[in-house]
Design an enzyme around this catalytic site. Sequence first.
Site, mmCIF file in Angstrom:
data_model
loop_
_atom_site.group_PDB
_atom_site.id
_atom_site.type_symbol
_atom_site.label_atom_id
_atom_site.label_comp_id
_atom_site.label_asym_id
_atom_site.label_seq_id
_atom_site.Cartn_x
_atom_site.Cartn_y
_atom_site.Cartn_z
ATOM 1 N N HIS A 316 0.858 -1.189 0.000
ATOM 2 C CA HIS A 316 0.000 0.000 0.000
ATOM 3 C C HIS A 316 0.889 1.231 0.000
ATOM 4 O O HIS A 316 1.947 1.249 0.620
ATOM 5 C CB HIS A 316 -0.894 0.031 1.256
ATOM 6 C CG HIS A 316 -2.072 0.921 1.121
ATOM 7 N ND1 HIS A 316 -1.993 2.275 1.349
ATOM 8 C CD2 HIS A 316 -3.344 0.675 0.758
ATOM 9 C CE1 HIS A 316 -3.184 2.815 1.148
ATOM 10 N NE2 HIS A 316 -4.022 1.870 0.775
ATOM 11 N N ASP A 374 -8.015 -5.237 -0.093
ATOM 12 C CA ASP A 374 -8.507 -6.101 -1.180
ATOM 13 C C ASP A 374 -8.172 -7.572 -0.991
ATOM 14 O O ASP A 374 -8.581 -8.407 -1.793
ATOM 15 C CB ASP A 374 -7.919 -5.611 -2.514
ATOM 16 C CG ASP A 374 -8.480 -4.247 -2.883
ATOM 17 O OD1 ASP A 374 -7.698 -3.295 -3.049
ATOM 18 O OD2 ASP A 374 -9.722 -4.131 -2.928
HETATM 19 C C1 SDX Z 1 -6.261 0.107 -2.875
HETATM 20 O O1 SDX Z 1 -4.438 4.583 -2.007
HETATM 21 C C2 SDX Z 1 -5.360 3.975 -1.399
HETATM 22 O O2 SDX Z 1 -5.761 4.329 -0.316
HETATM 23 C C3 SDX Z 1 -5.963 2.807 -2.134
HETATM 24 C C4 SDX Z 1 -6.982 1.976 -1.368
HETATM 25 C C5 SDX Z 1 -8.252 2.748 -1.086
HETATM 26 O O3 SDX Z 1 -8.967 2.382 -0.143
HETATM 27 O O4 SDX Z 1 -8.568 3.676 -1.880
HETATM 28 O O5 SDX Z 1 -6.432 1.554 -0.136
HETATM 29 C C6 SDX Z 1 -7.408 0.754 -2.157
HETATM 30 O O6 SDX Z 1 -6.004 0.443 -3.989
HETATM 31 C C7 SDX Z 1 -5.412 -0.887 -2.138
HETATM 32 C C8 SDX Z 1 -4.202 -1.395 -2.982
HETATM 33 C C9 SDX Z 1 -4.698 -2.482 -3.922
HETATM 34 N N1 SDX Z 1 -3.644 -2.848 -4.885
HETATM 35 C C10 SDX Z 1 -3.015 -4.041 -4.819
HETATM 36 O O7 SDX Z 1 -3.205 -4.865 -3.929
HETATM 37 C C11 SDX Z 1 -2.070 -4.295 -5.984
HETATM 38 C C12 SDX Z 1 -0.735 -4.853 -5.454
HETATM 39 N N2 SDX Z 1 -0.060 -3.772 -4.723
HETATM 40 C C13 SDX Z 1 0.924 -3.001 -5.460
HETATM 41 O O8 SDX Z 1 0.654 -2.808 -6.812
HETATM 42 C C14 SDX Z 1 1.418 -1.782 -4.680
HETATM 43 O O9 SDX Z 1 1.694 -2.206 -3.411
HETATM 44 C C15 SDX Z 1 0.550 -0.540 -4.615
HETATM 45 C C16 SDX Z 1 0.146 -0.060 -5.958
HETATM 46 C C17 SDX Z 1 -0.672 -0.792 -3.792
HETATM 47 C C18 SDX Z 1 1.366 0.554 -3.920
HETATM 48 O O10 SDX Z 1 2.416 0.814 -4.764
HETATM 49 P P1 SDX Z 1 3.488 1.995 -4.416
HETATM 50 O O11 SDX Z 1 3.114 2.716 -3.191
HETATM 51 O O12 SDX Z 1 3.713 2.786 -5.649
HETATM 52 O O13 SDX Z 1 4.762 1.181 -4.019
HETATM 53 P P2 SDX Z 1 5.872 0.740 -5.029
HETATM 54 O O14 SDX Z 1 5.243 0.195 -6.269
HETATM 55 O O15 SDX Z 1 6.847 1.850 -5.153
HETATM 56 O O16 SDX Z 1 6.498 -0.495 -4.235
HETATM 57 C C19 SDX Z 1 7.540 -0.309 -3.306
HETATM 58 C C20 SDX Z 1 8.368 -1.583 -3.445
HETATM 59 C C21 SDX Z 1 8.752 -1.875 -4.892
HETATM 60 O O17 SDX Z 1 9.987 -2.564 -4.858
HETATM 61 P P3 SDX Z 1 11.365 -1.688 -5.116
HETATM 62 O O18 SDX Z 1 11.211 -1.043 -6.489
HETATM 63 O O19 SDX Z 1 11.414 -0.673 -3.991
HETATM 64 O O20 SDX Z 1 12.463 -2.729 -5.087
HETATM 65 O O21 SDX Z 1 7.595 -2.717 -3.014
HETATM 66 C C22 SDX Z 1 7.388 -3.586 -4.120
HETATM 67 C C23 SDX Z 1 7.673 -2.806 -5.380
HETATM 68 O O22 SDX Z 1 8.142 -3.679 -6.410
HETATM 69 N N3 SDX Z 1 5.981 -4.004 -4.065
HETATM 70 C C24 SDX Z 1 5.544 -5.238 -4.283
HETATM 71 C C25 SDX Z 1 4.165 -5.193 -4.075
HETATM 72 N N4 SDX Z 1 3.788 -3.947 -3.766
HETATM 73 C C26 SDX Z 1 4.920 -3.213 -3.756
HETATM 74 N N5 SDX Z 1 6.184 -6.374 -4.637
HETATM 75 C C27 SDX Z 1 5.413 -7.482 -4.783
HETATM 76 N N6 SDX Z 1 4.077 -7.520 -4.593
HETATM 77 C C28 SDX Z 1 3.412 -6.386 -4.242
HETATM 78 N N7 SDX Z 1 2.085 -6.427 -4.058
#
Ligand code: SDX
Length: 440
Positions: A316, A374
């Site tokens: 998140h 989710d």
């Molecule tokens: C919702 O914003 C909100 O409040 C949203 C929400 C709401 O109520 O409105 O809470 C609802 O959207 C919840 C999130 C649902 N999405 C998912 O479950 C999809 C999977 N999650 C990821 O796509 C991700 O965690 C996000 C999109 C939710 C957040 O992404 P960020 O904040 O941009 O973080 P990032 O992509 O920069 O990740 C940081 C690191 C990265 O690695 P590095 O580049 O630092 O090496 O963590 C890794 C990412 O690769 N990472 C993950 C991961 N999520 C982040 N690696 C594997 N699996 C994951 N799920």
Amino acid sequence: MNNKKPPKATSNTFTLTNNKTGESYELPVLSGTMGPDVIDVRRLYADTGHFTYDPGYTSTGSCESKITFIDGEKGILLYRGYPIDVLAEQSDFMEVCNLLLYGDLPSQSQKKKFERDITYHTMLHEQLNYFFRGFRRDSHPMAVMVGVVGALSAFYHDSTDITDPYHRMVASYRLIAKMPTIAAMAYKYTIGQPFVYPRNDLKFSENFLYMMFGTPCEEFKVNPVLAKAMDRILILHADHEQNASTSTVRLAGSSGANPFACIAAGIASLWGPAHGGANEAVLNMLTEIGDAKNIPEFIKRAKDKDDPFRLMGFGHRVYKNFDPRARVLEKTCHEVLDELGIEDEPLLDIAVELERIALEDDYFVSKKLYPNVDFYSGIIFKAMGIPTSLFTVLFAVARTVGWVAQWNEMIEDPTQKIGRPRQLFMGDKEKKYIPLHKRK
Ligand code: SDX
């Protein structure tokens, strides 16, 4: 009359120094009631000729708000000051809608009037039945919802003047009230069953499940435990500060677009798998994993930078601790499965094992990736007999109250202006035009 108090200017400032010219620039620091202070950069470009640069807005506050507070480090979520777990346990969705819209818990008479007002807006203009018929039966319900909600401004002209508080209130009530009806109609349309009209004698969530699963052929009694579970799920998804879809609604609204168009924009943004579309993606992922023995392979893929696969329902932007909503949903998941007498739900077994393994893995621990809202919701929806393609539609049904509350707050903000970010330009400098006949 907006009783808006400006944020407190602190005695603190940040000094920017341009090491090339030696010039310094003082930036004021503003404090809210809770959460991080902000550095006010509104004058930065006018005074220094520089933009800030923050793709994805990881460090940017876009507005002032009094609606929802999140502390991502501590896993705290408050709606107008009330903790989400307390509201999920002790409140109901109609009361939470009133709370988000008006700022505090309603009195008994206020709640009764609000519920009645919403109930009497649940029906759709009959002409919209024909609008649905333009879609293919196998359309994704989110495509139907985006289309129908965007079209509402064509049917409800009498609530599109955003400068009129009464229009804004009617449009807000219409949107909150009609989303379950539209969601149920989108579902019925894709399964070829007749639309079921809302009933004024049913409570909001009970009415929604009635429209989803009732038919004209026989009396349909909604299971009260499932209605309560649905109501709690709607509470948990109602608002969440300046997330992607809420920011989309605010940006669309900042141009003066009508509320129905703004909410349709929010629905479109929510659809993405990185946002509200994750609940559908989680179910698809758990189904693809298929068996707990396959979990290590998926964990490996999630950690592989060269593999686009991510663990859906994990991570998140704000929460670097447990999403408080995920904990309530995990508990609700067990309650619903117990109520339905489902002893063996392989997807839940996989989800619980996946969470256990991930939370012991250094990659997820070091990056503070925890289950989010989710991760469990889809298992509950599946147990209720709701098809996967409808999961994000349900998220939109819940989030509409948050969108309209934030939209009203933005419109009523006297400092509000059209949102218009700038950029770091990396394209070509000016070039001389060569007429076609002179090009090779
Ligand atoms: C919702 O914003 C909100 O409040 C949203 C929400 C709401 O109520 O409105 O809470 C609802 O959207 C919840 C999130 C649902 N999405 C998912 O479950 C999809 C999977 N999650 C990821 O796509 C991700 O965690 C996000 C999109 C939710 C957040 O992404 P960020 O904040 O941009 O973080 P990032 O992509 O920069 O990740 C940081 C690191 C990265 O690695 P590095 O580049 O630092 O090496 O963590 C890794 C990412 O690769 N990472 C993950 C991961 N999520 C982040 N690696 C594997 N699996 C994951 N799920």
